[in-house]
Design a protein around this motif. Structure first.
Motif, PDB file in Angstrom:
ATOM      1  N   TYR A  35       0.833  -1.207   0.000  1.00 59.95           N
ATOM      2  CA  TYR A  35       0.000   0.000   0.000  1.00 59.95           C
ATOM      3  C   TYR A  35       0.871   1.263   0.000  1.00 59.95           C
ATOM      4  O   TYR A  35       0.668   2.176  -0.785  1.00 59.95           O
ATOM      5  N   ILE A  36       1.863   1.280   0.885  1.00 57.29           N
ATOM      6  CA  ILE A  36       2.750   2.455   0.985  1.00 57.29           C
ATOM      7  C   ILE A  36       3.570   2.615  -0.283  1.00 57.29           C
ATOM      8  O   ILE A  36       3.752   3.730  -0.784  1.00 57.29           O
ATOM      9  N   ALA A  37       4.040   1.503  -0.837  1.00 53.07           N
ATOM     10  CA  ALA A  37       4.864   1.544  -2.046  1.00 53.07           C
ATOM     11  C   ALA A  37       4.036   1.741  -3.302  1.00 53.07           C
ATOM     12  O   ALA A  37       4.590   2.007  -4.382  1.00 53.07           O
ATOM     13  N   GLY A  38       2.730   1.595  -3.182  1.00 53.46           N
ATOM     14  CA  GLY A  38       1.868   1.746  -4.364  1.00 53.46           C
ATOM     15  C   GLY A  38       1.954   0.579  -5.316  1.00 53.46           C
ATOM     16  O   GLY A  38       1.731   0.722  -6.517  1.00 53.46           O
ATOM     17  N   THR A  39       2.263  -0.600  -4.762  1.00 51.28           N
ATOM     18  CA  THR A  39       2.368  -1.806  -5.601  1.00 51.28           C
ATOM     19  C   THR A  39       1.335  -2.831  -5.147  1.00 51.28           C
ATOM     20  O   THR A  39       0.699  -2.680  -4.106  1.00 51.28           O
ATOM     21  N   GLY A  40       1.200  -3.883  -5.893  1.00 50.27           N
ATOM     22  CA  GLY A  40       0.349  -4.978  -5.477  1.00 50.27           C
ATOM     23  C   GLY A  40      -1.116  -4.804  -5.824  1.00 50.27           C
ATOM     24  O   GLY A  40      -1.941  -5.623  -5.442  1.00 50.27           O
ATOM     25  N   TYR A  41      -1.479  -3.741  -6.483  1.00 50.94           N
ATOM     26  CA  TYR A  41      -2.855  -3.568  -6.923  1.00 50.94           C
ATOM     27  C   TYR A  41      -2.851  -2.806  -8.234  1.00 50.94           C
ATOM     28  O   TYR A  41      -1.885  -2.174  -8.613  1.00 50.94           O
ATOM     29  N   HIS A  42      -3.939  -2.840  -8.936  1.00 52.20           N
ATOM     30  CA  HIS A  42      -4.008  -2.194 -10.257  1.00 52.20           C
ATOM     31  C   HIS A  42      -5.077  -1.140 -10.271  1.00 52.20           C
ATOM     32  O   HIS A  42      -6.073  -1.149  -9.776  1.00 52.20           O
TER      33      HIS A  42
END
Length: 146
Positions: A139-146
């Motif tokens: 979430y903090i890194a802005g990864t793992g979701y589209h």
């Protein structure tokens, strides 16, 4: 998490001994299987009691050198902590804390279907924390979701 979900991650067998076996026989079984707890029964699914490493230590403290040759029936714990497959993990944790035990038998009807140990609880909680940590990192890194 339900107890039945934890049982799915474990080996399905419940290791048991008979009431007529000796403590030293059980201790050898503990060593061979890298365990510290067994169910005492005459047939699969039955529970007459349990025997743990702590029970064996208490027997040695009480009976001295006679303890290793004593029958399991004479030193087993007859006041067994139990739960059902549909109990939630916090309930099992509360039982372990209240009863000061590291093992809880999982019952389905009148039959023993598994054992939840403190190690199982710690593993589940650790997995849960690691998963939450990864979700927060993504979430903090802005990864793992589209």
């Amino acid at each position: 998490m339900l107890v039945c979900q934890i049982l799915k991650t474990k080996a399905p067998e419940v290791i048991s001994v008979t009431p007529s076996q000796t403590m030293v026989e059980v201790l050898r079984l503990f060593r061979e299987n890298n365990i510290g707890f067994v169910v005492v029964s005459r047939f699969p699914g039955q529970c007459l009691g349990t025997l743990s490493e702590r029970d064996c230590c208490n027997a040695v403290a009480e009976y001295g050198t006679e303890a290793p040759l004593m029958r399991v029936a004479d030193i087993m714990n007859r006041s067994v902590a139990t739960c059902s497959t549909q109990d939630l993990l916090p309930s099992v944790m509360a039982t372990m804390t209240k009863r000061r035990t590291r093992h809880v038998l999982v019952m389905d009807g009148g039959a023993t279907v598994g054992v939840v140990s403190i190690g199982d609880v710690v593993k589940h909680r650790l997995d849960e924390l690691m998963s939450n940590e990864q979700v927060l990192y993504d979430y903090i890194a802005g990864t793992g979701y589209h």
